[in-house]
Motif scaffolding. Sequence first.
Motif, PDB file in Angstrom:
ATOM      1  N   ASP A   1      -8.191  -7.948   0.868  1.00  0.00           N
ATOM      2  CA  ASP A   1      -9.124  -6.831   0.840  1.00  0.00           C
ATOM      3  C   ASP A   1     -10.534  -7.366   0.938  1.00  0.00           C
ATOM      4  O   ASP A   1     -10.856  -8.415   0.371  1.00  0.00           O
ATOM      5  CB  ASP A   1      -8.965  -6.026  -0.459  1.00  0.00           C
ATOM      6  CG  ASP A   1      -7.669  -5.232  -0.456  1.00  0.00           C
ATOM      7  OD1 ASP A   1      -7.007  -5.191   0.620  1.00  0.00           O
ATOM      8  OD2 ASP A   1      -7.300  -4.672  -1.496  1.00  0.00           O
TER       9      ASP A   1
ATOM     10  N   ARG B   1      -8.738  -3.311   4.272  1.00  0.00           N
ATOM     11  CA  ARG B   1      -7.576  -4.167   4.002  1.00  0.00           C
ATOM     12  C   ARG B   1      -7.148  -4.825   5.313  1.00  0.00           C
ATOM     13  O   ARG B   1      -6.867  -4.135   6.290  1.00  0.00           O
ATOM     14  CB  ARG B   1      -6.441  -3.339   3.415  1.00  0.00           C
ATOM     15  CG  ARG B   1      -5.183  -4.131   3.153  1.00  0.00           C
ATOM     16  CD  ARG B   1      -4.286  -3.414   2.170  1.00  0.00           C
ATOM     17  NE  ARG B   1      -4.873  -3.414   0.830  1.00  0.00           N
ATOM     18  CZ  ARG B   1      -4.383  -2.695  -0.194  1.00  0.00           C
ATOM     19  NH1 ARG B   1      -3.342  -1.912  -0.026  1.00  0.00           N
ATOM     20  NH2 ARG B   1      -4.951  -2.750  -1.379  1.00  0.00           N
TER      21      ARG B   1
ATOM     22  N   THR C   1     -14.171  -0.607   1.616  1.00  0.00           N
ATOM     23  CA  THR C   1     -13.183  -1.657   1.370  1.00  0.00           C
ATOM     24  C   THR C   1     -12.161  -1.591   2.513  1.00  0.00           C
ATOM     25  O   THR C   1     -11.576  -0.539   2.766  1.00  0.00           O
ATOM     26  CB  THR C   1     -12.479  -1.459   0.019  1.00  0.00           C
ATOM     27  OG1 THR C   1     -13.504  -1.440  -0.995  1.00  0.00           O
ATOM     28  CG2 THR C   1     -11.500  -2.589  -0.258  1.00  0.00           C
TER      29      THR C   1
END
Lengths: 795, 344
Positions: free
Chosen positions: A710, A760, A758
């Motif tokens: 992440d 991933r 964020t």
Amino acid sequence: MRVSHEWLSEMVDLEGVEPARAAELLTLSGTEVEKVTAYGVGLDQVVVGEVFGLRRVEGSDHLFLAHVAIPGQEPREVICGADNLFVGALVPWARPGTRLPIGVEIGRKRLRGIWSEGMLCAPDELGLGSEHDGVLILSPDDAEAGMPLDRVYPADHLYELEVLSNRADCLSHWGVARELSALLSRALRNPDVSRPARSGSGPMVRVTVDSSADCPVYLAEVLTGLGNTPAPAFVRRRLAAIGQRSLGGIVDVANYVMFEVGQPLHTFDLSRLPASEKELEVGVRRGRQGESIPCLDGVRRDLDPETLVITVGDAPQAVAGLIGGEASAVGADTSQVLLEAANFNWARLRSTSRRLRLRTEASSRFERQLSPHLARAGADRFIHLAVRHLGATLGPGAAGGVPLTPASAIRCDPGRISSILGMELSSEAVASPLRRLQFEVQEDGAEMLVTPSPYRTDVTTAVDLAEEVGRIIGYQEVPGTLPPIRQAPPLEALAEPVAHLASTTCRAAGFSEALSLSLVSGEREGLAPRLIGDLAHLELANPLSAQLGSLRQGLLQGLLQSAHHNQARGQDRVRLFEQGAVFWGRGQERPEEPWMVALLDLADDSTEDGVSRLRHLMALIASLSNVGGGGAVEFRPVTWPALHRARAAEVWAGAELRGIVGEVAQPVADAFDVRGRLEVAELRLDGWLKPGGRPGHAAPLPRTPALVLDLSVAVPSRALLGPALRAVSALGLPWLEQVTPIDEYLGDQLGPGLKGWTLRLRLRHPERTLTTAEGDAARQAVLRVLELEVGAKAR
Amino acid sequence: MTPVDLQELTAMALEEIARADSLERLDEVRLRYLGRRDGLVTLAGQRLRKLAPEERAAFGQEFNRASGQLRSAMEARQRQLAAGEEEQREDGEWVDMSHPFRGPGQGHSHPVAGLIREIEDIFAFLGYQSVAGPELEDDQHNFQLLNMPPEHPARDSHDTFYLSPPAGGWLYRTHTSPVQMRAMLASPPPLRIIVPGKVARRDNPDPTHTPVFHQVEGLCVDRGVTLGDLKGTLEYAIRALFGRERRVRLRASFFPYTEPSLEADVACAVCQGAGCRTCLQKGWIEILGSGMVHPEVLRNGGVDPESYSGFAFGMGPDRIAVLRYGLSDLRDLYENDLRLLECF
């Protein structure tokens, strides 16, 4: 057209044939009977009475007391409300104890202190039509006092017929009788057309027809010695039964002949025509510019070279086949007439009828391609009746005109007829129905030579004969089969659009299917957001109204209207989609017809905010593309007319713009009278999605573990995620399988003007496990790209 | 400590286990009796080594039994308490499960679109491909190639919308039949297609008319196709659509592009043929027009009528929807009122 059972039964034996049965046979064979009504049924108890005395009932302003009698009996007192009685009138008298056909039982009734001995009846009370203007007054020519009324009005049934547009031959009692004769296999009795010897009285007629294409037949006869004689009782009664008013002997007989044999006739008052005593010059020619003629209905009509006119001594006397002139109209004092029995070109008559906005019994027959062979029968029948019943004398006759070509024979193979109908028929089984239709059938080896009835203009080929055989035998006799399946390759050129695929996908996502008329108001359409830019609308040349005056260029106007409709009926959540063709003008070229889908999501409550509904819509667009094999879609923020300036995006797939999605701008929602936030999309599907959907493809599942990392960054608050993700993909990092945004932070902990993402990252090597160092390198590479692209900082 | 002492100790422990009312308290009990270092039972076990061999066997047996009993009691009580605590946690997350749901759910079909899909499915079973054609046509395809020259009387019932210049050469098709023409011109026989689509006629909107409506056209062209095949196909399709028991009748009719021409009626569902307002006292309701494709029309489509024959039919799904669903006004079909759509 209305047809009388009693009249028909003069031409074909209908003994034992119930009207309902005749109606069914006619309907199944193509002449649809819409209604059968009884006419004058059950009048045997009503008698004809004579009015001997008449006075007002004391104390009443509308009641009369009539003294009515039948021979050999004292007059009785009958109270009556009608004001058309007179002393000497013959009237239908329902005496006490009589049951009327409409179901009423008549009794003795006491009114204003007087006993009324029954009732004097109006036509509707006797089941003789719908008239109720007064008591039915009977003519002394038809009735005498004491007679039961059914001797004047024999029991009858009326058929309301819907005649097919190619069957002008059925627009008469004779024509319908020909059908029944064939259907019932009973002999046809043709109307009596025996004509008397000619006399020398009246002028000789000379007919000049300019074009036999305009007028294939024109028969003219002079009849003299006519007095002011009413038509015979059976003529007036039958005309009344089918709803025709009596207009005097000559006109009644001409009308009678039209409804009986089907040939429209016209009668000119000879004394009002510009003619010498010796000769009459009748012409059929085109009208001339500037000519006009005052017509029978009191209207002056302009003529032109497209209009056919009948002239006498070159002066227009009638618009051919449509309406006669006022000047030569037959009246009560007419004693000699010029009779016209002609046929006019159907197409010319149709266009004239349309131009003059006039349709008559005559023109409606001619314009359906009436057989020219009927003219002779019509003329002869008129002459027969006029001589016999109106005291007429036939004049010396006419010269000129063109002989008619007889109907030509059709060569046909009975086996071919069997194979068209799908039933095994012997030669005899084919010939019999045709003979019953008055067709001539000659065997010619294995084939047949069939000459249709001269009155049938619709039978010209072997398949026409197959239809005649089929409908007279009855299609219920044809065995139903299924053809063996021999499937052709799919028709790529006309392949159906992606209708099913799009419908299923949109419905699964909670949108209901709408359908709108493709006609819109051009003005409002301009308001609705849509995929195209500034194309001019395709307008209808002959719209019903301005509201439905243009062809839609997009689908959103319809959906916005439906949103308003539903909201106004209390729906606070409206989710609709519509798909269909829209129309884009291309000048004189064939207009383009893109196949589009539009979606609309309206909420006027707080259950879900606009943004999440907009996201839902975008997810649906991605699904549509996915199921239809349209590839990955990309949303590019844009300002678009009629959409919210900060909530609109173009939908791109590959290098093509496929649609728009966004929130409708408030002023537009206001213009459509819709409250709340409206999220919409509009997509062009043809050329993008494939009806068959996505072609299946797959790869072996990976056997190595993925490395998942992440990455959290801070970016400016208006940074765009779409281009950022594209830039990461464009980087082409080895082993980077997927980048997914998993969080968006909009709080203020990152400082003013910043927000957090964020992402991933999922990496996978096909053969081995990736090391932490390899993961870190990838993370750094992604971070650098984000820095360059949107000014991201790691957090 | 004797085996009897041990038994007493065990009884006390069991009582405390039973009394523990939380996992925490249970853990305290466990530590007190079974704690690895100073649990009372553990300590008793440690004394085992100091016992004389003859005593050891009896005490050992008792010790194993006691510690086993405690362990299983402890586990049982722990399971019991854990379940209770999960229950409590879930109770804290109570929602009103009877609350009427609001969510996307499934969208609804439009009755006409749904009917068209049903008709497509019925004919797909008989091998018919569903195809489409343009809605804007020229006079040639809409009329002339279908045996309707200018001024033809049959044009009366096709009151046509024409486009304004510069697109004045185009009209809104009045029926789906021009697609028959396009199909024949696009591919040689055998042909088996159905064509659903919009058409328009210049009728003012009223309960039985809308200026734009739908038709489904069908065409089958092959060698040796007969009117019997048309009849069988229509009977199959109509029964599939209206139910096996529904009576069907074919009656002669006229269309310029078919010969022979037929119309199909179904018995009125309201009165079962007795006559009522719905069927205008006829007992039957007309639902489609059909016929054997006219040889001239085959020829116009580039098909030799000496070698091939075919049949065609056309029906109005709007009218069928109104009949089937007991609606009273065709215009309702184009309002897109959710109260209607949600019925499908």
